[in-house]
Motif scaffolding. Structure first.
Motif, PDB file in Angstrom:
ATOM      1  N   ALA A 154       0.821  -1.217   0.000  1.00 43.91           N
ATOM      2  CA  ALA A 154       0.000   0.000   0.000  1.00 43.91           C
ATOM      3  C   ALA A 154       0.855   1.267   0.000  1.00 43.91           C
ATOM      4  CB  ALA A 154      -0.966  -0.016   1.186  1.00 43.91           C
ATOM      5  N   PRO A 155       1.803   1.440   0.942  1.00 39.50           N
ATOM      6  CA  PRO A 155       2.643   2.643   0.855  1.00 39.50           C
ATOM      7  C   PRO A 155       3.537   2.653  -0.371  1.00 39.50           C
ATOM      8  CG  PRO A 155       3.414   1.193   2.611  1.00 39.50           C
ATOM      9  CD  PRO A 155       2.079   0.673   2.173  1.00 39.50           C
ATOM     10  N   ALA A 156       3.993   1.460  -0.797  1.00 36.17           N
ATOM     11  CA  ALA A 156       4.818   1.417  -2.010  1.00 36.17           C
ATOM     12  C   ALA A 156       4.006   1.881  -3.213  1.00 36.17           C
ATOM     13  CB  ALA A 156       5.344   0.004  -2.237  1.00 36.17           C
ATOM     14  N   GLY A 157       2.765   1.405  -3.307  1.00 34.94           N
ATOM     15  CA  GLY A 157       1.903   1.843  -4.393  1.00 34.94           C
ATOM     16  C   GLY A 157       1.593   3.323  -4.324  1.00 34.94           C
ATOM     17  N   THR A 158       1.408   3.836  -3.100  1.00 35.82           N
ATOM     18  CA  THR A 158       1.162   5.269  -2.924  1.00 35.82           C
ATOM     19  C   THR A 158       2.361   6.087  -3.366  1.00 35.82           C
ATOM     20  OG1 THR A 158      -0.282   4.804  -1.042  1.00 35.82           O
ATOM     21  CG2 THR A 158       0.529   7.049  -1.258  1.00 35.82           C
ATOM     22  N   LEU A 159       3.560   5.659  -2.955  1.00 35.54           N
ATOM     23  CA  LEU A 159       4.772   6.379  -3.338  1.00 35.54           C
ATOM     24  C   LEU A 159       4.950   6.394  -4.852  1.00 35.54           C
ATOM     25  CD1 LEU A 159       7.314   5.154  -0.631  1.00 35.54           C
ATOM     26  CD2 LEU A 159       6.580   7.509  -1.013  1.00 35.54           C
ATOM     27  N   LEU A 160       4.767   5.233  -5.466  1.00 38.17           N
ATOM     28  CA  LEU A 160       4.955   5.137  -6.909  1.00 38.17           C
ATOM     29  C   LEU A 160       3.923   5.980  -7.662  1.00 38.17           C
ATOM     30  CD1 LEU A 160       5.709   1.322  -7.314  1.00 38.17           C
ATOM     31  CD2 LEU A 160       7.306   3.206  -7.701  1.00 38.17           C
ATOM     32  N   SER A 161       2.648   5.850  -7.263  1.00 33.29           N
ATOM     33  CA  SER A 161       1.596   6.572  -7.985  1.00 33.29           C
ATOM     34  C   SER A 161       1.672   8.078  -7.736  1.00 33.29           C
ATOM     35  CB  SER A 161       0.222   6.034  -7.580  1.00 33.29           C
ATOM     36  OG  SER A 161      -0.017   6.210  -6.200  1.00 33.29           O
ATOM     37  N   SER A 162       1.858   8.473  -6.468  1.00 30.07           N
ATOM     38  CA  SER A 162       1.939   9.909  -6.169  1.00 30.07           C
ATOM     39  C   SER A 162       3.201  10.517  -6.762  1.00 30.07           C
ATOM     40  CB  SER A 162       1.913  10.133  -4.652  1.00 30.07           C
ATOM     41  OG  SER A 162       0.698   9.692  -4.105  1.00 30.07           O
ATOM     42  N   GLY A 163       4.300   9.754  -6.707  1.00 26.58           N
ATOM     43  CA  GLY A 163       5.538  10.244  -7.305  1.00 26.58           C
ATOM     44  C   GLY A 163       5.414  10.423  -8.807  1.00 26.58           C
ATOM     45  N   ALA A 164       4.790   9.445  -9.463  1.00 20.48           N
ATOM     46  CA  ALA A 164       4.595   9.541 -10.909  1.00 20.48           C
ATOM     47  C   ALA A 164       3.692  10.714 -11.260  1.00 20.48           C
ATOM     48  CB  ALA A 164       4.003   8.235 -11.439  1.00 20.48           C
ATOM     49  N   MET A 165       2.625  10.896 -10.486  1.00 17.45           N
ATOM     50  CA  MET A 165       1.713  12.010 -10.765  1.00 17.45           C
ATOM     51  C   MET A 165       2.373  13.353 -10.434  1.00 17.45           C
ATOM     52  SD  MET A 165      -1.180  12.600 -12.143  1.00 17.45           S
ATOM     53  CE  MET A 165      -2.055  11.032 -12.099  1.00 17.45           C
ATOM     54  N   ALA A 166       3.194  13.376  -9.373  1.00 12.09           N
ATOM     55  CA  ALA A 166       3.896  14.619  -9.029  1.00 12.09           C
ATOM     56  C   ALA A 166       4.850  15.033 -10.150  1.00 12.09           C
ATOM     57  CB  ALA A 166       4.661  14.443  -7.720  1.00 12.09           C
ATOM     58  N   LEU A 167       5.553  14.073 -10.737  1.00 15.75           N
ATOM     59  CA  LEU A 167       6.433  14.386 -11.863  1.00 15.75           C
ATOM     60  C   LEU A 167       5.622  14.898 -13.055  1.00 15.75           C
ATOM     61  CD1 LEU A 167       8.936  11.373 -11.749  1.00 15.75           C
ATOM     62  CD2 LEU A 167       9.395  13.757 -11.155  1.00 15.75           C
ATOM     63  N   ALA A 168       4.461  14.294 -13.281  1.00 14.57           N
ATOM     64  CA  ALA A 168       3.630  14.729 -14.402  1.00 14.57           C
ATOM     65  C   ALA A 168       3.131  16.158 -14.211  1.00 14.57           C
ATOM     66  CB  ALA A 168       2.453  13.782 -14.583  1.00 14.57           C
ATOM     67  N   THR A 169       2.858  16.544 -12.970  1.00 22.62           N
ATOM     68  CA  THR A 169       2.344  17.894 -12.715  1.00 22.62           C
ATOM     69  C   THR A 169       3.406  18.973 -12.917  1.00 22.62           C
ATOM     70  OG1 THR A 169       2.828  17.743 -10.335  1.00 22.62           O
ATOM     71  CG2 THR A 169       0.614  17.070 -11.065  1.00 22.62           C
ATOM     72  N   LEU A 170       4.666  18.582 -13.045  1.00 24.82           N
ATOM     73  CA  LEU A 170       5.715  19.566 -13.319  1.00 24.82           C
ATOM     74  C   LEU A 170       5.629  20.096 -14.740  1.00 24.82           C
ATOM     75  CD1 LEU A 170       8.766  17.850 -11.554  1.00 24.82           C
ATOM     76  CD2 LEU A 170       7.319  19.698 -10.687  1.00 24.82           C
ATOM     77  N   LEU A 171       4.899  19.397 -15.604  1.00 27.67           N
ATOM     78  CA  LEU A 171       4.704  19.859 -16.971  1.00 27.67           C
ATOM     79  C   LEU A 171       3.820  21.108 -16.977  1.00 27.67           C
ATOM     80  CD1 LEU A 171       3.950  16.405 -18.648  1.00 27.67           C
ATOM     81  CD2 LEU A 171       5.986  17.805 -19.075  1.00 27.67           C
ATOM     82  N   PRO A 172       3.918  21.919 -18.001  1.00 26.29           N
ATOM     83  CA  PRO A 172       2.954  23.015 -18.148  1.00 26.29           C
ATOM     84  C   PRO A 172       1.527  22.471 -18.131  1.00 26.29           C
ATOM     85  CG  PRO A 172       4.743  23.260 -19.722  1.00 26.29           C
ATOM     86  CD  PRO A 172       4.940  21.925 -19.067  1.00 26.29           C
ATOM     87  N   ASP A 173       0.617  23.277 -17.631  1.00 28.43           N
ATOM     88  CA  ASP A 173      -0.745  22.798 -17.408  1.00 28.43           C
ATOM     89  C   ASP A 173      -1.381  22.228 -18.671  1.00 28.43           C
ATOM     90  OD1 ASP A 173      -2.756  22.592 -15.265  1.00 28.43           O
ATOM     91  OD2 ASP A 173      -3.966  23.815 -16.610  1.00 28.43           O
ATOM     92  N   GLU A 174      -1.157  22.857 -19.797  1.00 28.67           N
ATOM     93  CA  GLU A 174      -1.759  22.386 -21.044  1.00 28.67           C
ATOM     94  C   GLU A 174      -1.244  21.001 -21.419  1.00 28.67           C
ATOM     95  OE1 GLU A 174      -2.086  23.720 -25.766  1.00 28.67           O
ATOM     96  OE2 GLU A 174      -1.311  25.119 -24.256  1.00 28.67           O
ATOM     97  N   GLN A 175       0.067  20.776 -21.267  1.00 28.42           N
ATOM     98  CA  GLN A 175       0.637  19.473 -21.590  1.00 28.42           C
ATOM     99  C   GLN A 175       0.212  18.417 -20.577  1.00 28.42           C
ATOM    100  OE1 GLN A 175       4.868  19.484 -22.480  1.00 28.42           O
ATOM    101  NE2 GLN A 175       4.762  21.620 -23.185  1.00 28.42           N
ATOM    102  N   PHE A 176       0.102  18.816 -19.309  1.00 30.87           N
ATOM    103  CA  PHE A 176      -0.344  17.874 -18.285  1.00 30.87           C
ATOM    104  C   PHE A 176      -1.752  17.378 -18.597  1.00 30.87           C
ATOM    105  CE2 PHE A 176      -2.646  17.296 -14.199  1.00 30.87           C
ATOM    106  CZ  PHE A 176      -1.984  16.146 -13.763  1.00 30.87           C
ATOM    107  N   LEU A 177      -2.644  18.289 -18.998  1.00 26.83           N
ATOM    108  CA  LEU A 177      -4.023  17.910 -19.287  1.00 26.83           C
ATOM    109  C   LEU A 177      -4.150  17.116 -20.581  1.00 26.83           C
ATOM    110  CD1 LEU A 177      -5.961  21.168 -18.310  1.00 26.83           C
ATOM    111  CD2 LEU A 177      -5.967  18.982 -17.111  1.00 26.83           C
ATOM    112  N   SER A 178      -3.293  17.379 -21.541  1.00 26.49           N
ATOM    113  CA  SER A 178      -3.432  16.713 -22.832  1.00 26.49           C
ATOM    114  C   SER A 178      -2.813  15.319 -22.839  1.00 26.49           C
ATOM    115  CB  SER A 178      -2.811  17.572 -23.942  1.00 26.49           C
ATOM    116  OG  SER A 178      -1.416  17.733 -23.726  1.00 26.49           O
TER     117      SER A 178
END
Length: 427
Positions: A157-181
Motif C-alpha cells: 500500500a505505501p509502495a503503491g502510494t509512493l509510486l503513484s503519487s511520485g509519478a503524478m507529481a512528476l507529471a504535474t511539473l509539466l505546463p498545465d496544457e501538456q499535463f491535461l493533454s
C-alpha cells in the motif's frame, strides 16, 4: 514451502503484486482529484466536476463485493495462486488502458462511460488481491511469525502510494496544457511495464500448503452466508477505518487542499508521499508488536489512536502551512497504519481455512463500498458546510470508533486455538 528462501519468495510475491494493485488503484484516486474532472467532465462547474470525478472513483468500490465473491470462489475452490494471477492481470491491463482512453472532447459521453467501466475492472481485481495475498503470506508463515509475514502485502500500500503519487507529481511539473493533454496519461501507461515485472515474480510462488490440505466447499459463498455471516460483519467493521480513513486522508485530502484551501498540487501530493514513506517503519514496528501481543490488541490500539487524532489532523491541514499540512497527513495515516499491519492476520483468524478467502474478501470489500464512498460524501458535506473540514473529521472519528468495536468483536471470535491444533509448515 519449507525453507527461508521459499518464505522470502512468498513475501516478495505478496509485496510486489499488491504494490502494483495499489499503484493502479491510488493512481486513479490522484487523477480523480487532479485531472479527471477537466478531461472527462469539462462541461460541469469545478465543484460538480470534482464530485462527478469522485463518483467515478467510488464505482470501483461498489462492484468490489461481487469481485470478492468471484475471486473468493476461485481462491477457495481452485487455489489462492490462480485467483492472484487473475487479479494481477486484470488490474494491470485495465489501468494501462485508462492511459489510452480518449477524453470527452474526442468521443463525448462515451469517455466517462468507458472510464467507469475500466474503474469497475479495477474494483473487481482489487476485491480479490489483498485478501488472497494476505492469506498466501499468513498460510505459508510458521507459528509465531504470522504477524510479520501477514503484514508483507500491506507494505504494498505505501509502495503503491509512493509510486503513484511520485509519478503524478512528476507529471504535474509539466505546463498545465501538456499535463491535461498527455502528461497525466504517462503514469497509467507505466502500469503495463510494472505488470510484466510483478507477473514474473508472482508466477514462481507455489500454492498455499494449508489450501492443499483442506477439504473444499462447492459453493463457498453459500457456506459463508449460512454459517459465518456474523464473522463477515465483524471483518467489515474491523476494516472500515482503514478503507475509509485512507481514502479520506489521500483522495479527499488532495481535492480538499487544492480546491477549498487553494494549496498547490505539489504540496498536497507531498502530503501523500511523505506519510507513505514513513508507513514502512510504522508497519514494521506494528508487525513485530502483532507477533508479541496478538493482532486483535494492535487493531484495537490503532483504531483508538485514529479516533483520538481525527480532529487534530484536519485542524493541522486547515492552517494552510505546507509543513503542518504534511504533519497532519503523517499523523493520520500513521495511526491507520498501526491497524493495517495487523489486520490481515486478525481477519484470517476468524474464518475456517476452506472458507477463508471468501469470508475475508466479502468482509473487506463490503467495507470498501462504504470507504470508497466517503470521499464523495465528504466532498458533498464540504459544499454544504461552506468548505469547513469538521464533517470530514467527524467521518474519520465515526469509522475509527466503528473499527474499534469491530476489532473487539474479532478478538472474541478468533480461532487461535483451532489454528494452533493444525500442523504448521516448518520454517
Amino acid at each position: 514451502m519449507h525453507g527461508t528462501r521459499d518464505l522470502r519468495r512468498v513475501a516478495s510475491a505478496a509485496f510486489v503484486g499488491t504494490a502494483l494493485e495499489w499503484y493502479d488503484y491510488f493512481l486513479f484516486g490522484a487523477a480523480a482529484a487532479l485531472v479527471f474532472d477537466r478531461v472527462f467532465f469539462p462541461d460541469l462547474d469545478p465543484s460538480t466536476g470534482l464530485i462527478a470525478s469522485f463518483l467515478t472513483f467510488a464505482v470501483g468500490f461498489v462492484v468490489r463485493p461481487l469481485g470478492g465473491i468471484l475471486f473468493g470462489h476461485i481462491g477457495d475452490r481452485f487455489g489462492r495462486r490462480r485467483a492472484l494471477t487473475a487479479t494481477l492481470l486484470i488490474m494491470g491491463l485495465s489501468t494501462g488502458a485508462i492511459g489510452l482512453l480518449p477524453g470527452y472532447q474526442q468521443i463525448g459521453f462515451a469517455a466517462p462511460l468507458l472510464l467507469a467501466f475500466l474503474r469497475c475492472l479495477q474494483g473487481m481485481s482489487a476485491a480479490g488481491e489483498w485478501s488472497g495475498a494476505t492469506l498466501m503470506a499468513v498460510e505459508h508463515a510458521p507459528a509465531g511469525r504470522r504477524g510479520w509475514y501477514g503484514a508483507m502485502p500491506q507494505y504494498g500500500a505505501p509502495a503503491g502510494t509512493l509510486l503513484s503519487s511520485g509519478a503524478m507529481a512528476l507529471a504535474t511539473l509539466l505546463p498545465d496544457e501538456q499535463f491535461l493533454s498527455w502528461g497525466w496519461r504517462v503514469p497509467f501507461l507505466v502500469s503495463f511495464a510494472l505488470l510484466v515485472v510483478a507477473f514474473q515474480v508472482r508466477r514462481r510462488v507455489e500454492e498455499s500448503p494449508l489450501f492443499q490440505r483442506e477439504s473444499r466447499e462447492k459453493v463457498p459463498v453459500l457456506a459463508v452466508l449460512r454459517g459465518h455471516w456474523r464473522e463477515v460483519l465483524v471483518a467489515l467493521s474491523a476494516t472500515i477505518a482503514n478503507t475509509g480513513g485512507l481514502y479520506l486522508l489521500t483522495t479527499f485530502l488532495v481535492g480538499y487542499g487544492t480546491s477549498a484551501l487553494g494549496l498547490s498540487r505539489q504540496v498536497m501530493l507531498a502530503a501523500t508521499l511523505i506519510p507513505a514513506a514513513l508507513e514502512f517503519a510504522v508497519m514494521a514496528f506494528s508487525a513485530r508488536l502483532t507477533d508479541r501481543f496478538g493482532p486483535a490488541r494492535i487493531c484495537v490500539s490503532g483504531s483508538l489512536l485514529s479516533a483520538v487524532t481525527a480532529f487534530p489532523v484536519f485542524l493541522l491541514v486547515d492552517t494552510r502551512s505546507p509543513a503542518l499540512v504534511v504533519l497532519g497527513a503523517v499523523i493520520g495515516i500513521s495511526m491507520l497504519t498501526v491497524t493495517y499491519a495487523a489486520l490481515g492476520t486478525l481477519l484470517a483468524s476468524i474464518f475456517p481455512p476452506p472458507l477463508r478467502y471468501t469470508g475475508v474478501a466479502m468482509g473487506v470489500n463490503l467495507a470498501g463500498v462504504v470507504g470508497g464512498l466517503l470521499p464523495y460524501f465528504a466532498t458533498q458535506l464540504l459544499v454544504v458546510s461552506g468548505n469547513a473540514s469538521w464533517p470530514a473529521a467527524a467521518l474519520l472519528l465515526a469509522i475509527s470508533v466503528w473499527s474499534l468495536l469491530g476489532s473487539l468483536a474479532a478478538q472474541r471470535r478468533t480461532r487461535a486455538e483451532t489454528e494452533a491444533r493444525q500442523p504448521e509448515p516448518a520454517a
